[in-house]
Design an enzyme around this catalytic site. Structure first.
Site, short mmCIF file in Angstrom:
data_model
loop_
_atom_site.label_atom_id
_atom_site.label_comp_id
_atom_site.label_asym_id
_atom_site.label_seq_id
_atom_site.Cartn_x
_atom_site.Cartn_y
_atom_site.Cartn_z
CE1 TYR A 144 2.57 -7.17 7.76
CE2 TYR A 144 1.30 -8.60 6.32
CZ TYR A 144 2.52 -8.19 6.53
OH TYR A 144 3.55 -8.37 5.72
CG ASP A 239 -5.67 -5.37 3.88
OD1 ASP A 239 -6.06 -6.19 3.01
OD2 ASP A 239 -4.72 -5.14 4.19
CE LYS A 267 -2.35 -13.61 3.15
NZ LYS A 267 -2.43 -12.34 4.08
C1 LIG Z 1 -1.25 -11.33 3.97
C2 LIG Z 1 -1.83 -9.81 4.04
C3 LIG Z 1 -1.45 -8.87 3.42
C4 LIG Z 1 -0.12 -8.91 2.49
O1 LIG Z 1 -0.24 -9.91 1.32
P1 LIG Z 1 1.09 -10.45 0.87
O2 LIG Z 1 0.55 -11.07 -0.42
O3 LIG Z 1 1.57 -11.38 2.04
O4 LIG Z 1 2.19 -9.33 0.62
C5 LIG Z 1 -2.03 -7.66 3.58
N1 LIG Z 1 -3.12 -7.16 4.25
C6 LIG Z 1 -3.81 -8.30 4.87
C7 LIG Z 1 -4.99 -8.23 5.63
C8 LIG Z 1 -3.11 -9.72 4.95
O5 LIG Z 1 -3.80 -10.71 5.63
#
Ligand SMILES: *Cc1c(COP(=O)(O)O)cnc(C)c1O
Length: 425
Positions: A144, A239, A267
């Site tokens: 994701y 990511d 995060k």
């Molecule tokens: C949470 C997440 C996102 C998206 O971040 P948001 O602040 O919710 O838009 C992207 N990549 C990874 C791996 C994530 O866990």
């Protein structure tokens, strides 16, 4: 455990907020129960509006490695708020946060702060396209990367098959630019690279997958991606929105010793306030406006409250190196849970690294999306509800990750194992 007030407040929210929630997974659909409405949180605990107290293993989806209401974070936010909440111009906290990030991530020479992980990924993809002059992206099944158009795509049948959109509202023409490979399958990436290499701008991956539950990269997966990216001249993007500052200060790239070209963060770096960041090689990053031709902007980007909260967290992490302790605590939890499940002859696979873990209700090892999907989601839903009623909040879906924080105590861990024992009976 009564949750009638949560139910009532949720029903009220449904009259003004779509589906009652501002992010779909909060609706608890996958675990078939009414969602929690939270009143407050402190340390490792979450309190709902009914006054129930839960040991929280969600930790705002991993954003809170220092637990809820960490004093240094709250102080930093209050101090920043006293100076105003937003200027729409440059301020000192954003620079200090950027410097702390750079120090932890040697692969990041320049970076930019944004307001969410989604925004960071979306911008990094545009940058990779602007830099390479190519359009296609390679991503992995079950990873994701936020909810921007091209990234909400999973595999069609067959590895090299052009994808179809996962969601309504994404034009097929945009989804067609996204190529999908199974996680941990370097041969599939090679085949895509051979066929589409000249049209591909980037490979984006969660170096430790956390959004199909925790799935660890095979020994040579990330190194293989690095090699392929170099061979075909594409931008390798890690990511690390979850893994950055979570599995180590320098994220998964530190643990596996692989340098991506660009890194996405989010995060943890905002200490629980909205934030995202992307950064990497200077020669790529300088394609970004105002240095280069790729446009990207944000009214609230580098917000002083979010940056100050992030600084407080990163300073704590740098000073205290809580990672060995977090790992030890989490190992204790998962080995305890493993024994309970084994004694009760319940088939589970527990994937864990550092303070991240997932209990898959499956008898097959989980190494990619296909194997993750073999899990018994109904059993997970039942498990989730029973644990919730015992005062333990787990991720409200089989395909999400549980997190520990420095606020979780050995007593919390013991209590959680006891609750699972009761469930197993
Ligand atoms: C949470 C997440 C996102 C998206 O971040 P948001 O602040 O919710 O838009 C992207 N990549 C990874 C791996 C994530 O866990």
């Amino acid at each position: 455990m009564a949750r009638s007030l949560s139910r009532k407040k949720y029903n009220r929210a449904c009259r003004s907020i779509v589906g009652g929630v501002n992010s779909p997974v909060r609706a608890f659909k996958a675990v078939k129960t009414a969602p929690l409405v939270v009143k407050k949180a402190d340390k490792a605990y979450l309190y709902d509006v009914d006054g129930n107290k839960y040991i929280d293993y969600l930790m705002s989806w991993g954003a809170l490695i220092t637990g809820h209401k960490y004093p240094a974070v709250i102080r930093a936010i209050k101090k920043a708020a006293d100076k105003g909440t937003s200027y729409g111009l440059s301020s000192e906290p954003e620079c200090e946060l950027a410097e702390l990030i750079k120090k932890a991530f040697p692969s990041i020479e320049l970076l930019r702060l944004v307001n969410s992980g989604t925004e960071a990924v979306m911008s990094a993809i545009r940058l990779a396209r602007g830099y390479t002059g190519r359009n296609k992206i390679i991503k992995f099944e079950g990873c994701y990367h936020g909810h921007s158009d091209g990234l909400l795509v999973k595999a069609g049948s067959g590895v090299a098959t052009l994808s179809i959109p996962d969601t309504a509202g994404v034009p097929a023409s945009i989804a067609a630019e996204t190529l999908i490979a199974p996680y941990n399958n370097i041969e599939a990436v090679k085949r895509l690279a051979e066929k589409f290499g000249k049209d591909t701008a980037c490979i984006i991956v969660e170096p430790i997958a956390a959004n199909m539950g925790v799935v660890l990269p095979d020994k040579n997966f990330l190194r293989g991606l690095r090699e392929i990216a170099d061979q075909i001249g594409v931008v390798l993007i890690f990511d690390e929105v979850i893994t950055g500052f979570r599995v180590a200060l320098g994220g998964a790239q530190e643990i596996y010793n692989i340098k991506p070209d660009l890194t996405i963060l989010g995060k943890i770096i905002g200490g629980g306030l909205p934030i995202g960041a992307f950064g990497g090689k200077r020669k790529i990053m300088q394609f970004l406006a105002p240095m280069g031709p790729v446009y990207q902007a944000g009214t609230l980007s580098g917000n002083p409250l979010a940056a100050s909260a992030g600084i407080a967290v990163l300073k704590y992490l740098i000073k205290s190196n809580p990672y060995p302790e977090l790992d030890k605590k989490t190992c204790k939890l998962v080995s305890g849970l493993g024994s309970v499940f084994e004694a009760a002859a319940i088939d589970v696979q527990i994937n864990q690294i550092g303070s991240m873990f997932t209990i898959f209700f499956s008898c097959n090892p989980v190494s990619d999306y296909t194997s993750a999907k073999l899990s018994d989601t109904l059993k997970y839903a039942d498990f989730f509800r029973r644990m919730l009623n015992s005062g333990v909040l787990l991720p409200p879906s089989q395909f999400e990750t549980g997190f520990l924080s420095i606020a979780h105590t050995s007593q919390n861990v013991r209590k959680t194992i006891e609750a699972v024992k009761t469930f197993a009976k």
